[in-house]
Design a protein around this motif. Structure first.
Motif, PDB file in Angstrom:
ATOM      1  N   ASP A 119      -2.424  35.933   9.487  1.00 14.73           N
ATOM      2  CA  ASP A 119      -3.033  37.131   8.888  1.00 14.73           C
ATOM      3  C   ASP A 119      -3.049  37.122   7.367  1.00 14.73           C
ATOM      4  O   ASP A 119      -3.989  37.612   6.752  1.00 14.73           O
ATOM      5  CB  ASP A 119      -2.279  38.397   9.335  1.00 14.73           C
ATOM      6  CG  ASP A 119      -2.534  38.745  10.776  1.00 14.73           C
ATOM      7  OD1 ASP A 119      -3.576  38.340  11.319  1.00 14.73           O
ATOM      8  OD2 ASP A 119      -1.677  39.426  11.370  1.00 14.73           O
ATOM      9  N   GLY A 120      -2.020  36.587   6.761  1.00 20.77           N
ATOM     10  CA  GLY A 120      -1.917  36.596   5.304  1.00 20.77           C
ATOM     11  C   GLY A 120      -2.956  35.733   4.613  1.00 20.77           C
ATOM     12  O   GLY A 120      -3.072  35.778   3.388  1.00 20.77           O
ATOM     13  N   MET A 121      -3.720  34.968   5.354  1.00 19.45           N
ATOM     14  CA  MET A 121      -4.717  34.066   4.783  1.00 19.45           C
ATOM     15  C   MET A 121      -6.135  34.617   4.834  1.00 19.45           C
ATOM     16  O   MET A 121      -7.042  34.058   4.212  1.00 19.45           O
ATOM     17  CB  MET A 121      -4.688  32.721   5.522  1.00 19.45           C
ATOM     18  CG  MET A 121      -3.374  32.000   5.399  1.00 19.45           C
ATOM     19  SD  MET A 121      -3.378  30.497   6.396  1.00 19.45           S
ATOM     20  CE  MET A 121      -1.761  29.848   5.967  1.00 19.45           C
ATOM     21  N   VAL A 122      -6.347  35.712   5.528  1.00 19.25           N
ATOM     22  CA  VAL A 122      -7.702  36.203   5.796  1.00 19.25           C
ATOM     23  C   VAL A 122      -8.446  36.575   4.517  1.00 19.25           C
ATOM     24  O   VAL A 122      -9.579  36.131   4.297  1.00 19.25           O
ATOM     25  CB  VAL A 122      -7.678  37.386   6.788  1.00 19.25           C
ATOM     26  CG1 VAL A 122      -9.049  38.034   6.911  1.00 19.25           C
ATOM     27  CG2 VAL A 122      -7.168  36.927   8.148  1.00 19.25           C
ATOM     28  N   ASP A 123      -7.862  37.377   3.653  1.00 18.67           N
ATOM     29  CA  ASP A 123      -8.558  37.817   2.443  1.00 18.67           C
ATOM     30  C   ASP A 123      -8.930  36.638   1.548  1.00 18.67           C
ATOM     31  O   ASP A 123     -10.052  36.552   1.043  1.00 18.67           O
ATOM     32  CB  ASP A 123      -7.726  38.829   1.651  1.00 18.67           C
ATOM     33  CG  ASP A 123      -7.633  40.168   2.358  1.00 18.67           C
ATOM     34  OD1 ASP A 123      -8.486  40.452   3.236  1.00 18.67           O
ATOM     35  OD2 ASP A 123      -6.700  40.937   2.045  1.00 18.67           O
ATOM     36  N   ARG A 124      -7.985  35.736   1.354  1.00 19.93           N
ATOM     37  CA  ARG A 124      -8.267  34.563   0.511  1.00 19.93           C
ATOM     38  C   ARG A 124      -9.319  33.682   1.163  1.00 19.93           C
ATOM     39  O   ARG A 124     -10.199  33.140   0.488  1.00 19.93           O
ATOM     40  CB  ARG A 124      -6.976  33.772   0.255  1.00 19.93           C
ATOM     41  CG  ARG A 124      -7.156  32.634  -0.701  1.00 19.93           C
ATOM     42  CD  ARG A 124      -7.353  33.145  -2.130  1.00 19.93           C
ATOM     43  NE  ARG A 124      -7.436  32.013  -3.028  1.00 19.93           N
ATOM     44  CZ  ARG A 124      -8.411  31.812  -3.896  1.00 19.93           C
ATOM     45  NH1 ARG A 124      -9.363  32.710  -4.037  1.00 19.93           N
ATOM     46  NH2 ARG A 124      -8.417  30.761  -4.662  1.00 19.93           N
ATOM     47  N   ALA A 125      -9.260  33.538   2.481  1.00 17.68           N
ATOM     48  CA  ALA A 125     -10.250  32.739   3.205  1.00 17.68           C
ATOM     49  C   ALA A 125     -11.657  33.306   3.012  1.00 17.68           C
ATOM     50  O   ALA A 125     -12.612  32.556   2.810  1.00 17.68           O
ATOM     51  CB  ALA A 125      -9.901  32.675   4.689  1.00 17.68           C
ATOM     52  N   LEU A 126     -11.784  34.611   3.047  1.00 16.80           N
ATOM     53  CA  LEU A 126     -13.094  35.233   2.806  1.00 16.80           C
ATOM     54  C   LEU A 126     -13.567  34.996   1.378  1.00 16.80           C
ATOM     55  O   LEU A 126     -14.723  34.629   1.153  1.00 16.80           O
ATOM     56  CB  LEU A 126     -13.034  36.733   3.108  1.00 16.80           C
ATOM     57  CG  LEU A 126     -13.061  37.115   4.574  1.00 16.80           C
ATOM     58  CD1 LEU A 126     -12.694  38.584   4.762  1.00 16.80           C
ATOM     59  CD2 LEU A 126     -14.437  36.824   5.181  1.00 16.80           C
ATOM     60  N   SER A 127     -12.700  35.174   0.417  1.00 12.88           N
ATOM     61  CA  SER A 127     -13.118  35.055  -0.984  1.00 12.88           C
ATOM     62  C   SER A 127     -13.487  33.625  -1.379  1.00 12.88           C
ATOM     63  O   SER A 127     -14.290  33.424  -2.287  1.00 12.88           O
ATOM     64  CB  SER A 127     -12.037  35.602  -1.920  1.00 12.88           C
ATOM     65  OG  SER A 127     -10.924  34.733  -1.955  1.00 12.88           O
ATOM     66  N   LEU A 128     -12.930  32.650  -0.706  1.00 14.40           N
ATOM     67  CA  LEU A 128     -13.218  31.255  -1.063  1.00 14.40           C
ATOM     68  C   LEU A 128     -14.652  30.835  -0.738  1.00 14.40           C
ATOM     69  O   LEU A 128     -15.133  29.829  -1.260  1.00 14.40           O
ATOM     70  CB  LEU A 128     -12.210  30.319  -0.405  1.00 14.40           C
ATOM     71  CG  LEU A 128     -10.831  30.321  -1.063  1.00 14.40           C
ATOM     72  CD1 LEU A 128      -9.833  29.550  -0.206  1.00 14.40           C
ATOM     73  CD2 LEU A 128     -10.895  29.763  -2.474  1.00 14.40           C
ATOM     74  N   PRO A 150     -19.757  35.365   6.191  1.00 16.35           N
ATOM     75  CA  PRO A 150     -18.611  34.748   6.860  1.00 16.35           C
ATOM     76  C   PRO A 150     -17.812  35.740   7.699  1.00 16.35           C
ATOM     77  O   PRO A 150     -17.772  36.931   7.409  1.00 16.35           O
ATOM     78  CB  PRO A 150     -17.768  34.237   5.691  1.00 16.35           C
ATOM     79  CG  PRO A 150     -18.086  35.182   4.579  1.00 16.35           C
ATOM     80  CD  PRO A 150     -19.527  35.562   4.769  1.00 16.35           C
ATOM     81  N   THR A 151     -17.183  35.211   8.713  1.00 13.54           N
ATOM     82  CA  THR A 151     -16.230  35.931   9.525  1.00 13.54           C
ATOM     83  C   THR A 151     -14.952  35.091   9.558  1.00 13.54           C
ATOM     84  O   THR A 151     -15.018  33.875   9.700  1.00 13.54           O
ATOM     85  CB  THR A 151     -16.746  36.095  10.970  1.00 13.54           C
ATOM     86  OG1 THR A 151     -18.015  36.708  10.938  1.00 13.54           O
ATOM     87  CG2 THR A 151     -15.792  36.899  11.813  1.00 13.54           C
ATOM     88  N   VAL A 152     -13.807  35.751   9.396  1.00 11.39           N
ATOM     89  CA  VAL A 152     -12.543  35.036   9.464  1.00 11.39           C
ATOM     90  C   VAL A 152     -11.681  35.703  10.533  1.00 11.39           C
ATOM     91  O   VAL A 152     -11.527  36.917  10.534  1.00 11.39           O
ATOM     92  CB  VAL A 152     -11.813  35.023   8.103  1.00 11.39           C
ATOM     93  CG1 VAL A 152     -10.460  34.363   8.214  1.00 11.39           C
ATOM     94  CG2 VAL A 152     -12.672  34.322   7.042  1.00 11.39           C
ATOM     95  N   VAL A 153     -11.170  34.882  11.430  1.00 13.06           N
ATOM     96  CA  VAL A 153     -10.248  35.350  12.462  1.00 13.06           C
ATOM     97  C   VAL A 153      -8.970  34.546  12.390  1.00 13.06           C
ATOM     98  O   VAL A 153      -8.930  33.486  11.779  1.00 13.06           O
ATOM     99  CB  VAL A 153     -10.881  35.252  13.867  1.00 13.06           C
ATOM    100  CG1 VAL A 153     -12.107  36.125  13.983  1.00 13.06           C
ATOM    101  CG2 VAL A 153     -11.192  33.815  14.225  1.00 13.06           C
ATOM    102  N   VAL A 154      -7.927  35.066  13.005  1.00 15.43           N
ATOM    103  CA  VAL A 154      -6.613  34.416  12.994  1.00 15.43           C
ATOM    104  C   VAL A 154      -6.424  33.688  14.319  1.00 15.43           C
ATOM    105  O   VAL A 154      -6.770  34.201  15.386  1.00 15.43           O
ATOM    106  CB  VAL A 154      -5.503  35.464  12.771  1.00 15.43           C
ATOM    107  CG1 VAL A 154      -4.128  34.814  12.810  1.00 15.43           C
ATOM    108  CG2 VAL A 154      -5.732  36.184  11.453  1.00 15.43           C
ATOM    109  N   SER A 155      -5.882  32.480  14.229  1.00 12.61           N
ATOM    110  CA  SER A 155      -5.568  31.681  15.435  1.00 12.61           C
ATOM    111  C   SER A 155      -4.677  32.483  16.356  1.00 12.61           C
ATOM    112  O   SER A 155      -3.807  33.232  15.913  1.00 12.61           O
ATOM    113  CB  SER A 155      -4.799  30.403  15.067  1.00 12.61           C
ATOM    114  OG  SER A 155      -5.560  29.580  14.265  1.00 12.61           O
ATOM    115  N   GLU A 156      -4.874  32.289  17.625  1.00 11.74           N
ATOM    116  CA  GLU A 156      -3.984  32.904  18.596  1.00 11.74           C
ATOM    117  C   GLU A 156      -2.673  32.133  18.569  1.00 11.74           C
ATOM    118  O   GLU A 156      -2.664  30.901  18.497  1.00 11.74           O
ATOM    119  CB  GLU A 156      -4.613  32.830  19.978  1.00 11.74           C
ATOM    120  CG  GLU A 156      -5.960  33.520  19.996  1.00 11.74           C
ATOM    121  CD  GLU A 156      -6.130  34.418  21.193  1.00 11.74           C
ATOM    122  OE1 GLU A 156      -5.193  34.559  21.978  1.00 11.74           O
ATOM    123  OE2 GLU A 156      -7.207  34.977  21.305  1.00 11.74           O
TER     124      GLU A 156
END
Length: 159
Positions: A119-128, A150-156
């Protein structure tokens, strides 16, 4: 000082039916795209222009180039930023408009679905995605807008 890179491909028309281009409907649009040490890409025109629908056409290849370039820069930037990407699929789409004087792409939308590790990577992943777009050699070379959805989801979590 800027570095310069050269690229070569050979495009060979394979659509001669025996009478060459004796008439607009008298030849096929098939061709091969080759580069040393790489598999041959079987190309044709878009079916709307009398091409073979089972082969890649230049419009698809331009769209694929934009999607590939964006993805490769994005993955690089994520690795540098500590964003762990575990999946990436882009359903890219583009629009070309014909006119009496020719045709041109009017826009492309890249729609990558990115999977990150937590979860902590979602915002940065979107901005990149914005940074990847700025770095993409192909996007910097085209004369039409390239948008991103873009859409970013978290691995299960592993069971």
């Amino acid at each position: 000082m800027p570095r310069e890179h050269g690229y070569t491909v050979t495009v060979t028309w394979t659509g001669d039916r025996g009478t060459g281009t004796s008439g607009y409907r008298d030849f096929d649009r098939e061709h091969d795209v080759e580069a040393e040490g790489r598999p041959v890409v079987r190309g044709s025109a878009d079916p709307a222009f009398r091409g073979d629908p089972t082969r890649w056409n230049p419009e698809q290849m331009l769209l694929a180039s934009l999607s590939q370039c964006h993805m490769l820069w994005y993955l690089h930037l994520c690795a540098d930023a500590g964003v762990v990407v575990t999946g990436y699929v882009d359903d890219a789409r583009g629009t070309m408009v014909e006119s009496p004087s020719g045709g041109r792409y009017t826009g492309v939308t890249l729609a990558p679905r990115v999977t990150v590790r937590d979860d902590g990577m979602v915002d940065r992943a979107l901005s990149l995605h914005r940074d990847a777009h700025a770095q993409c050699f192909i996007a910097n070379s085209v004369a039409f807008p390239v948008e991103h959805e873009p859409t970013v989801v978290v691995s299960e979590p592993a069971s």
